[in-house]
Enzyme design. Structure first.
Site, PDB file in Angstrom:
ATOM      1  N   THR A 160    -143.192 -20.611  45.557  1.00  0.00           N
ATOM      2  CA  THR A 160    -141.877 -20.187  46.051  1.00  0.00           C
ATOM      3  C   THR A 160    -140.780 -20.433  45.020  1.00  0.00           C
ATOM      4  OG1 THR A 160    -141.441 -22.352  47.072  1.00  0.00           O
ATOM      5  CG2 THR A 160    -142.534 -20.673  48.438  1.00  0.00           C
ATOM      6  N   ASP A 161    -141.101 -21.086  43.917  1.00  0.00           N
ATOM      7  CA  ASP A 161    -140.101 -21.431  42.914  1.00  0.00           C
ATOM      8  C   ASP A 161    -139.603 -20.173  42.205  1.00  0.00           C
ATOM      9  OD1 ASP A 161    -139.077 -23.916  41.110  1.00  0.00           O
ATOM     10  OD2 ASP A 161    -139.528 -22.178  39.843  1.00  0.00           O
TER      11      ASP A 161
END
Length: 216
Positions: A160-161
């Site tokens: 999700t970064d």
């Protein structure tokens, strides 16, 4: 401090597993993935909460003022933190939301929900993530950062970064950033060294112009 695994071997394994990642490795150069060993989970996670959604210098200043409340101790015990009046912690610069998150962290450390460092080192990654995300204000990303940069775990892919997703789109010449699910699917070929792959994807943003001629 280097991670507790052979980074050079990890890089060789990734090169063989993925030609596109190998090209990124060639451009980015030697892996400088480093670990700051956790002193204790309460300190490390409290610092992570302090840094959320703030510029690094501003967060560092706030966290330093929080630590100064307890000088000459480097950082308080959970029990000491819970006994500190809200006014003192708010005066140090903690927002109400971060103060509430840190108090929940302190309470869950005191009652054993958050394991000791010795216990964390014996637990697998997903078990650690499950435990840490019980704390208010700590999501999967924060837990993954602790796994990578405090515990030195070799196989973490923070899908999700933003930086990892952006780096993937650059390195693999995609017009759009991948959805986390798609990134995880591609990342299966990087096991058991996805942490090193993520480090190189972060580096891709620094090399954007060289790698893509300026196209993100």
């Amino acid at each position: 401090m280097s991670p507790d695994f052979d980074v050079a071997h990890a890089v060789r394994t990734l090169r063989a597993a993925d030609p596109a990642l190998a090209r990124l490795i060639d451009r980015a150069g030697p892996c400088r993935y480093r670990v700051r060993p956790a002193q204790n989970p309460f300190h490390s996670l409290a610092e992570s909460i302090a840094y959320q959604q703030l510029h690094g210098r501003a967060a560092a200043a706030i966290f330093a003022r929080v630590r100064a409340i307890y000088a000459p101790r480097r950082f308080p015990t959970p029990e000491m933190f819970l006994a500190t009046p809200d006014e003192a912690l708010r005066a140090a610069g903690l927002s109400r939301a971060k103060l509430a998150a840190m108090r929940d962290l302190a309470a869950k450390t005191a009652d054993g929900t958050i394991p000791s460092l010795v216990r964390l080192r014996r637990m697998d990654d997903e078990e650690i993530i499950e435990r840490l995300t019980e704390v208010r204000g700590i999501g999967r990303w924060t837990a993954e950062m602790l796994l990578m940069f405090r515990l030195g775990r070799p196989d973490v892919l923070p899908a999700t970064d933003f930086g990892v997703r952006k780096g993937y789109s650059i390195a693999f010449r995609k017009r759009a950033m991948p959805a986390p699910k798609a990134l995880l699917a591609h990342g299966e070929r990087w096991r058991p060294f996805r942490s090193v792959a993520a480090w190189y994807l972060w580096r891709a943003a620094d090399l954007d112009g060289k790698m893509t001629g300026g196209r993100a």
